[in-house]
Design a protein around this motif. Sequence first.
Motif, PDB file in Angstrom:
ATOM      1  N   ILE A   1      -8.422   4.474  -6.754  1.00 33.27           N
ATOM      2  CA  ILE A   1      -7.090   4.797  -7.277  1.00 33.27           C
ATOM      3  C   ILE A   1      -6.554   3.566  -7.993  1.00 33.27           C
ATOM      4  N   LYS A   2      -6.172   3.764  -9.226  1.00 36.35           N
ATOM      5  CA  LYS A   2      -5.582   2.664  -9.994  1.00 36.35           C
ATOM      6  C   LYS A   2      -4.146   3.060 -10.328  1.00 36.35           C
ATOM      7  N   VAL A   3      -3.198   2.282  -9.882  1.00 41.41           N
ATOM      8  CA  VAL A   3      -1.795   2.514 -10.215  1.00 41.41           C
ATOM      9  C   VAL A   3      -1.580   1.896 -11.593  1.00 41.41           C
ATOM     10  N   THR A   4      -1.404   2.749 -12.602  1.00 44.60           N
ATOM     11  CA  THR A   4      -1.277   2.236 -13.965  1.00 44.60           C
ATOM     12  C   THR A   4       0.167   1.958 -14.354  1.00 44.60           C
ATOM     13  N   LYS A   5       1.108   2.644 -13.679  1.00 44.80           N
ATOM     14  CA  LYS A   5       2.508   2.416 -14.027  1.00 44.80           C
ATOM     15  C   LYS A   5       3.401   2.877 -12.882  1.00 44.80           C
ATOM     16  N   VAL A   6       4.411   2.084 -12.582  1.00 39.00           N
ATOM     17  CA  VAL A   6       5.461   2.465 -11.645  1.00 39.00           C
ATOM     18  C   VAL A   6       6.772   2.245 -12.373  1.00 39.00           C
ATOM     19  N   GLN A   7       7.569   3.279 -12.413  1.00 45.36           N
ATOM     20  CA  GLN A   7       8.825   3.217 -13.152  1.00 45.36           C
ATOM     21  C   GLN A   7       9.965   3.599 -12.215  1.00 45.36           C
ATOM     22  N   ARG A   8      10.986   2.767 -12.157  1.00 43.95           N
ATOM     23  CA  ARG A   8      12.179   3.080 -11.366  1.00 43.95           C
ATOM     24  C   ARG A   8      13.140   3.841 -12.277  1.00 43.95           C
ATOM     25  N   ILE A   9      13.571   4.992 -11.815  1.00 43.99           N
ATOM     26  CA  ILE A   9      14.504   5.812 -12.575  1.00 43.99           C
ATOM     27  C   ILE A   9      15.917   5.512 -12.063  1.00 43.99           C
ATOM     28  N   GLY A  10      16.817   5.302 -12.959  1.00 42.13           N
ATOM     29  CA  GLY A  10      18.191   4.994 -12.554  1.00 42.13           C
ATOM     30  C   GLY A  10      18.424   3.505 -12.513  1.00 42.13           C
TER      31      GLY A  10
ATOM     32  N   PHE B   1      16.231   4.734  -5.469  1.00 43.53           N
ATOM     33  CA  PHE B   1      15.009   5.155  -4.792  1.00 43.53           C
ATOM     34  C   PHE B   1      14.392   6.366  -5.480  1.00 43.53           C
ATOM     35  N   HIS B   2      14.327   6.309  -6.790  1.00 46.68           N
ATOM     36  CA  HIS B   2      13.756   7.373  -7.606  1.00 46.68           C
ATOM     37  C   HIS B   2      12.681   6.728  -8.481  1.00 46.68           C
ATOM     38  N   PHE B   3      11.418   7.153  -8.295  1.00 45.90           N
ATOM     39  CA  PHE B   3      10.294   6.508  -8.968  1.00 45.90           C
ATOM     40  C   PHE B   3       9.394   7.518  -9.652  1.00 45.90           C
ATOM     41  N   ILE B   4       8.717   7.042 -10.677  1.00 45.40           N
ATOM     42  CA  ILE B   4       7.630   7.776 -11.312  1.00 45.40           C
ATOM     43  C   ILE B   4       6.377   6.904 -11.159  1.00 45.40           C
ATOM     44  N   TYR B   5       5.365   7.438 -10.476  1.00 50.46           N
ATOM     45  CA  TYR B   5       4.095   6.743 -10.281  1.00 50.46           C
ATOM     46  C   TYR B   5       3.039   7.400 -11.156  1.00 50.46           C
TER      47      TYR B   5
ATOM     48  N   PHE C   1       3.337  11.352 -10.462  1.00 50.09           N
ATOM     49  CA  PHE C   1       4.166  11.826  -9.363  1.00 50.09           C
ATOM     50  C   PHE C   1       5.587  11.311  -9.512  1.00 50.09           C
ATOM     51  N   GLU C   2       6.521  12.160  -9.141  1.00 42.63           N
ATOM     52  CA  GLU C   2       7.917  11.746  -9.051  1.00 42.63           C
ATOM     53  C   GLU C   2       8.254  11.687  -7.567  1.00 42.63           C
ATOM     54  N   ILE C   3       8.826  10.573  -7.149  1.00 40.29           N
ATOM     55  CA  ILE C   3       9.163  10.362  -5.740  1.00 40.29           C
ATOM     56  C   ILE C   3      10.638  10.011  -5.660  1.00 40.29           C
ATOM     57  N   ALA C   4      11.381  10.825  -4.903  1.00 46.33           N
ATOM     58  CA  ALA C   4      12.829  10.595  -4.791  1.00 46.33           C
ATOM     59  C   ALA C   4      13.381  11.341  -3.592  1.00 46.33           C
ATOM     60  N   PRO C   5      14.452  10.826  -2.992  1.00 44.76           N
ATOM     61  CA  PRO C   5      15.068  11.518  -1.852  1.00 44.76           C
ATOM     62  C   PRO C   5      15.736  12.830  -2.250  1.00 44.76           C
ATOM     63  N   THR C   6      15.992  13.031  -3.538  1.00 41.76           N
ATOM     64  CA  THR C   6      16.631  14.266  -3.997  1.00 41.76           C
ATOM     65  C   THR C   6      15.641  15.420  -4.183  1.00 41.76           C
TER      66      THR C   6
ATOM     67  N   ILE D   1       8.255  14.376  -2.877  1.00 37.55           N
ATOM     68  CA  ILE D   1       7.198  14.121  -3.854  1.00 37.55           C
ATOM     69  C   ILE D   1       7.001  15.353  -4.720  1.00 37.55           C
ATOM     70  N   LYS D   2       6.887  15.119  -6.029  1.00 35.04           N
ATOM     71  CA  LYS D   2       6.641  16.224  -6.955  1.00 35.04           C
ATOM     72  C   LYS D   2       5.586  15.780  -7.955  1.00 35.04           C
ATOM     73  N   LEU D   3       4.600  16.631  -8.178  1.00 39.17           N
ATOM     74  CA  LEU D   3       3.600  16.348  -9.204  1.00 39.17           C
ATOM     75  C   LEU D   3       4.192  16.742 -10.553  1.00 39.17           C
ATOM     76  N   ASN D   4       4.361  15.769 -11.433  1.00 32.74           N
ATOM     77  CA  ASN D   4       4.892  16.056 -12.772  1.00 32.74           C
ATOM     78  C   ASN D   4       3.791  16.424 -13.742  1.00 32.74           C
ATOM     79  N   LYS D   5       2.610  15.813 -13.569  1.00 35.97           N
ATOM     80  CA  LYS D   5       1.542  16.042 -14.533  1.00 35.97           C
ATOM     81  C   LYS D   5       0.180  15.743 -13.912  1.00 35.97           C
ATOM     82  N   PHE D   6      -0.771  16.621 -14.187  1.00 38.72           N
ATOM     83  CA  PHE D   6      -2.168  16.392 -13.828  1.00 38.72           C
ATOM     84  C   PHE D   6      -2.942  16.486 -15.130  1.00 38.72           C
ATOM     85  N   GLU D   7      -3.611  15.402 -15.495  1.00 40.63           N
ATOM     86  CA  GLU D   7      -4.340  15.368 -16.755  1.00 40.63           C
ATOM     87  C   GLU D   7      -5.786  14.951 -16.501  1.00 40.63           C
ATOM     88  N   HIS D   8      -6.713  15.836 -16.856  1.00 42.54           N
ATOM     89  CA  HIS D   8      -8.136  15.505 -16.731  1.00 42.54           C
ATOM     90  C   HIS D   8      -8.520  14.704 -17.968  1.00 42.54           C
TER      91      HIS D   8
END
Length: 142
Positions: free
Chosen positions: A71-80, A85-89, A110-115, A120-127
């Motif tokens: 698993i390679k984490v290519t980007k972590v983005q804080r929203i807000g 505590f709202h992130f896009i991984y 993935f979108e990760i947020a207490p709301t 956890i929500k999968l925003n996109k799966f790209e092969h």
Amino acid sequence: MIKKVTVISSFLVLIVLFQSPSKAEFIDTSQDSRELQYQDTIMLLLPIDELIKKYYSRILTTNPTVYPYDIKVTKVQRIGQFRSFHFIYTLEVEPTVGPHIAVGKDRLVFEIAPTIPSLIKLNKFEHLSTYELPPNWKHILR
């Protein structure tokens, strides 16, 4: 004959002396580290295996596995704002079968947020790509 041996020897010496250094990154897995903790936590919290199995079930007759070190984490983005505590991984994974034979490469966002109801929500799966299997593993293709 001596000339051929000298030329070949000189060529081999030049190859050995002028090799570019390897850029492979070594990760020591014999001791715990921050990177290993992050990889293991991501595997534990995100439904990566389920999503990979679902996608590859259309292609393969066996379920591939994703190991934490694949698993390679290519980007972590804080929203807000700062300290929200709202992130896009964005992750890239390489699922494997059998003795660690990579079958492809995928990007998961993935979108990760207490709301979010389950946090956890999968925003996109790209092969991204499908890898050629060795001849002795082609029997698992659908």
